[in-house]
Motif scaffolding. Structure first.
Motif, PDB file in Angstrom:
ATOM      1  N   GLY A  80       3.942  11.519 -11.706  1.00 23.72           N
ATOM      2  CA  GLY A  80       5.258  12.074 -11.982  1.00 23.72           C
ATOM      3  C   GLY A  80       6.194  12.026 -10.786  1.00 23.72           C
ATOM      4  O   GLY A  80       7.413  12.150 -10.947  1.00 23.72           O
ATOM      5  N   ASP A  81       5.653  11.862  -9.577  1.00 19.53           N
ATOM      6  CA  ASP A  81       6.491  11.783  -8.381  1.00 19.53           C
ATOM      7  C   ASP A  81       7.305  10.495  -8.388  1.00 19.53           C
ATOM      8  O   ASP A  81       6.823   9.444  -8.812  1.00 19.53           O
ATOM      9  CB  ASP A  81       5.645  11.820  -7.105  1.00 19.53           C
ATOM     10  N   GLU A  82       8.527  10.591  -7.884  1.00 18.40           N
ATOM     11  CA  GLU A  82       9.360   9.406  -7.698  1.00 18.40           C
ATOM     12  C   GLU A  82       9.241   8.986  -6.239  1.00 18.40           C
ATOM     13  O   GLU A  82       9.271   9.819  -5.340  1.00 18.40           O
ATOM     14  CB  GLU A  82      10.805   9.696  -8.069  1.00 18.40           C
ATOM     15  N   VAL A  83       9.070   7.691  -6.042  1.00 17.47           N
ATOM     16  CA  VAL A  83       8.843   7.139  -4.711  1.00 17.47           C
ATOM     17  C   VAL A  83       9.959   6.162  -4.389  1.00 17.47           C
ATOM     18  O   VAL A  83      10.272   5.285  -5.184  1.00 17.47           O
ATOM     19  CB  VAL A  83       7.467   6.416  -4.643  1.00 17.47           C
ATOM     20  N   GLU A  84      10.542   6.328  -3.213  1.00 17.71           N
ATOM     21  CA  GLU A  84      11.572   5.407  -2.738  1.00 17.71           C
ATOM     22  C   GLU A  84      11.070   4.798  -1.443  1.00 17.71           C
ATOM     23  O   GLU A  84      10.506   5.489  -0.590  1.00 17.71           O
ATOM     24  CB  GLU A  84      12.869   6.170  -2.469  1.00 17.71           C
ATOM     25  N   PHE A  85      11.224   3.483  -1.311  1.00 18.96           N
ATOM     26  CA  PHE A  85      10.840   2.834  -0.059  1.00 18.96           C
ATOM     27  C   PHE A  85      11.721   1.624   0.177  1.00 18.96           C
ATOM     28  O   PHE A  85      12.343   1.107  -0.739  1.00 18.96           O
ATOM     29  CB  PHE A  85       9.356   2.458  -0.064  1.00 18.96           C
ATOM     30  N   SER A  86      11.768   1.203   1.423  1.00 20.86           N
ATOM     31  CA  SER A  86      12.579   0.041   1.798  1.00 20.86           C
ATOM     32  C   SER A  86      11.708  -1.202   1.813  1.00 20.86           C
ATOM     33  O   SER A  86      10.730  -1.277   2.552  1.00 20.86           O
ATOM     34  CB  SER A  86      13.199   0.246   3.178  1.00 20.86           C
ATOM     35  N   ALA A  87      12.072  -2.166   0.993  1.00 19.11           N
ATOM     36  CA  ALA A  87      11.396  -3.459   0.935  1.00 19.11           C
ATOM     37  C   ALA A  87      12.323  -4.492   1.567  1.00 19.11           C
ATOM     38  O   ALA A  87      13.518  -4.239   1.740  1.00 19.11           O
ATOM     39  CB  ALA A  87      11.109  -3.829  -0.513  1.00 19.11           C
ATOM     40  N   PRO A  88      11.787  -5.667   1.912  1.00 22.40           N
ATOM     41  CA  PRO A  88      12.665  -6.709   2.469  1.00 22.40           C
ATOM     42  C   PRO A  88      13.836  -7.055   1.543  1.00 22.40           C
ATOM     43  O   PRO A  88      14.908  -7.424   1.995  1.00 22.40           O
ATOM     44  CB  PRO A  88      11.726  -7.911   2.630  1.00 22.40           C
ATOM     45  N   SER A  89      13.630  -6.886   0.221  1.00 21.23           N
ATOM     46  CA  SER A  89      14.687  -7.204  -0.737  1.00 21.23           C
ATOM     47  C   SER A  89      15.644  -6.033  -0.960  1.00 21.23           C
ATOM     48  O   SER A  89      16.547  -6.123  -1.779  1.00 21.23           O
ATOM     49  CB  SER A  89      14.060  -7.617  -2.072  1.00 21.23           C
ATOM     50  N   GLY A  90      15.432  -4.917  -0.259  1.00 19.48           N
ATOM     51  CA  GLY A  90      16.293  -3.746  -0.400  1.00 19.48           C
ATOM     52  C   GLY A  90      15.485  -2.526  -0.826  1.00 19.48           C
ATOM     53  O   GLY A  90      14.280  -2.598  -0.992  1.00 19.48           O
ATOM     54  N   ASP A  91      16.177  -1.411  -1.009  1.00 25.64           N
ATOM     55  CA  ASP A  91      15.489  -0.177  -1.406  1.00 25.64           C
ATOM     56  C   ASP A  91      14.966  -0.306  -2.838  1.00 25.64           C
ATOM     57  O   ASP A  91      15.649  -0.850  -3.713  1.00 25.64           O
ATOM     58  CB  ASP A  91      16.436   1.023  -1.316  1.00 25.64           C
ATOM     59  N   ARG A  92      13.748   0.198  -3.050  1.00 24.09           N
ATOM     60  CA  ARG A  92      13.097   0.150  -4.366  1.00 24.09           C
ATOM     61  C   ARG A  92      12.706   1.563  -4.757  1.00 24.09           C
ATOM     62  O   ARG A  92      12.409   2.396  -3.915  1.00 24.09           O
ATOM     63  CB  ARG A  92      11.845  -0.730  -4.319  1.00 24.09           C
ATOM     64  N   TYR A  93      12.679   1.804  -6.071  1.00 20.58           N
ATOM     65  CA  TYR A  93      12.315   3.109  -6.602  1.00 20.58           C
ATOM     66  C   TYR A  93      11.224   2.938  -7.647  1.00 20.58           C
ATOM     67  O   TYR A  93      11.307   2.041  -8.486  1.00 20.58           O
ATOM     68  CB  TYR A  93      13.528   3.779  -7.250  1.00 20.58           C
ATOM     69  N   PHE A  94      10.221   3.791  -7.599  1.00 26.47           N
ATOM     70  CA  PHE A  94       9.143   3.783  -8.579  1.00 26.47           C
ATOM     71  C   PHE A  94       8.826   5.210  -8.984  1.00 26.47           C
ATOM     72  O   PHE A  94       9.034   6.147  -8.215  1.00 26.47           O
ATOM     73  CB  PHE A  94       7.864   3.162  -7.997  1.00 26.47           C
ATOM     74  N   GLU A  95       8.276   5.349 -10.189  1.00 20.07           N
ATOM     75  CA  GLU A  95       7.709   6.623 -10.611  1.00 20.07           C
ATOM     76  C   GLU A  95       6.220   6.397 -10.806  1.00 20.07           C
ATOM     77  O   GLU A  95       5.811   5.388 -11.384  1.00 20.07           O
ATOM     78  CB  GLU A  95       8.336   7.095 -11.927  1.00 20.07           C
ATOM     79  N   ILE A  96       5.408   7.328 -10.331  1.00 20.46           N
ATOM     80  CA  ILE A  96       3.960   7.213 -10.490  1.00 20.46           C
ATOM     81  C   ILE A  96       3.594   7.658 -11.898  1.00 20.46           C
ATOM     82  O   ILE A  96       3.801   8.817 -12.272  1.00 20.46           O
ATOM     83  CB  ILE A  96       3.202   8.042  -9.430  1.00 20.46           C
ATOM     84  N   ALA A  97       3.062   6.729 -12.703  1.00 21.62           N
ATOM     85  CA  ALA A  97       2.712   7.010 -14.096  1.00 21.62           C
ATOM     86  C   ALA A  97       1.266   7.464 -14.220  1.00 21.62           C
ATOM     87  O   ALA A  97       0.939   8.298 -15.074  1.00 21.62           O
ATOM     88  CB  ALA A  97       2.943   5.772 -14.960  1.00 21.62           C
ATOM     89  N   ALA A  98       0.366   6.903 -13.382  1.00 23.38           N
ATOM     90  CA  ALA A  98      -1.052   7.268 -13.473  1.00 23.38           C
ATOM     91  C   ALA A  98      -1.750   6.888 -12.163  1.00 23.38           C
ATOM     92  O   ALA A  98      -1.297   5.993 -11.437  1.00 23.38           O
ATOM     93  CB  ALA A  98      -1.710   6.564 -14.651  1.00 23.38           C
ATOM     94  N   ILE A  99      -2.863   7.576 -11.912  1.00 21.79           N
ATOM     95  CA  ILE A  99      -3.698   7.286 -10.750  1.00 21.79           C
ATOM     96  C   ILE A  99      -5.125   7.164 -11.236  1.00 21.79           C
ATOM     97  O   ILE A  99      -5.613   8.039 -11.961  1.00 21.79           O
ATOM     98  CB  ILE A  99      -3.607   8.422  -9.694  1.00 21.79           C
ATOM     99  N   GLU A 100      -5.789   6.065 -10.845  1.00 20.80           N
ATOM    100  CA  GLU A 100      -7.182   5.840 -11.252  1.00 20.80           C
ATOM    101  C   GLU A 100      -8.033   5.595 -10.025  1.00 20.80           C
ATOM    102  O   GLU A 100      -7.546   5.089  -9.009  1.00 20.80           O
ATOM    103  CB  GLU A 100      -7.311   4.591 -12.128  1.00 20.80           C
ATOM    104  N   PHE A 101      -9.298   5.905 -10.147  1.00 20.10           N
ATOM    105  CA  PHE A 101     -10.275   5.617  -9.093  1.00 20.10           C
ATOM    106  C   PHE A 101     -11.389   4.810  -9.741  1.00 20.10           C
ATOM    107  O   PHE A 101     -12.210   5.357 -10.460  1.00 20.10           O
ATOM    108  CB  PHE A 101     -10.819   6.912  -8.480  1.00 20.10           C
ATOM    109  N   LYS A 102     -11.385   3.500  -9.494  1.00 18.77           N
ATOM    110  CA  LYS A 102     -12.408   2.652 -10.107  1.00 18.77           C
ATOM    111  C   LYS A 102     -12.895   1.605  -9.146  1.00 18.77           C
ATOM    112  O   LYS A 102     -12.323   1.295  -8.173  1.00 18.77           O
ATOM    113  CB  LYS A 102     -11.890   1.989 -11.379  1.00 18.77           C
TER     114      LYS A 102
END
Length: 159
Positions: A137-159
């Motif tokens: 549910g957290d929103e993540v913002e980070f700087s990529a070479p192509s510019g700022d990107r935004y993602f939302e975490i939908a799920a986390i798995e450990f496999k």
């Protein structure tokens, strides 16, 4: 005295490094030693380009061996299947949604195993650092070479 920083990696990455050092020691090192011996047999070493090239390659091989052995000695092998929780940690597989709700899946791995084309990003990459410690549910913002990107975490798995 400096502390030795551990390098987290998956078992797969550890095995890959072991294979690389074995290849360097058992195949490439003997080949370059043979090339040096052959170049020495040609006489005057001061003007022998083959000899100088072989010696340079020998230095590169020894440097690679030392670097890989250092990584192996500092390796902290982590099995994602033994992990659990609700936060992104090393080894987790993270399902993300981008600005257009397009699904993207990345596994957080060590530097030697990282390959974004197959969905594996380093914990030290800009996105990896932004994801570590976050929850669903957290929103993540980070700087990529192509510019700022935004993602939302939908799920986390450990496999």
């Amino acid at each position: 005295m400096a502390t030795v920083e551990k390098m987290p990696m998956l078992a797969e990455g550890y095995e890959k490094l072991q294979l690389q050092v074995r290849q360097l020691k058992t195949v490439e090192r003997p080949q370059v030693i043979d090339a040096i011996e052959e170049a020495r047999a040609h006489g005057d070493l001061s003007e022998n380009a083959e000899y100088h090239a072989a010696k340079e390659r020998q230095g590169q091989i020894e440097s690679q061996i030392a670097d890989i052995e250092d990584r192996l000695s500092r390796a902290m092998v982590i099995d994602p299947a033994t992990l659990s929780g609700d936060k992104v940690v090393f080894g987790a597989t993270v399902h993300l949604l981008d600005e257009n709700d397009k699904k993207i899946v990345y596994q957080i791995v060590g530097e030697t195993e990282a390959d974004a084309r197959v969905g594996r990003i380093s914990y030290n990459s800009p996105l990896g650092r932004a994801l570590i410690g976050r929850s669903v549910g957290d929103e993540v913002e980070f700087s990529a070479p192509s510019g700022d990107r935004y993602f939302e975490i939908a799920a986390i798995e450990f496999k």
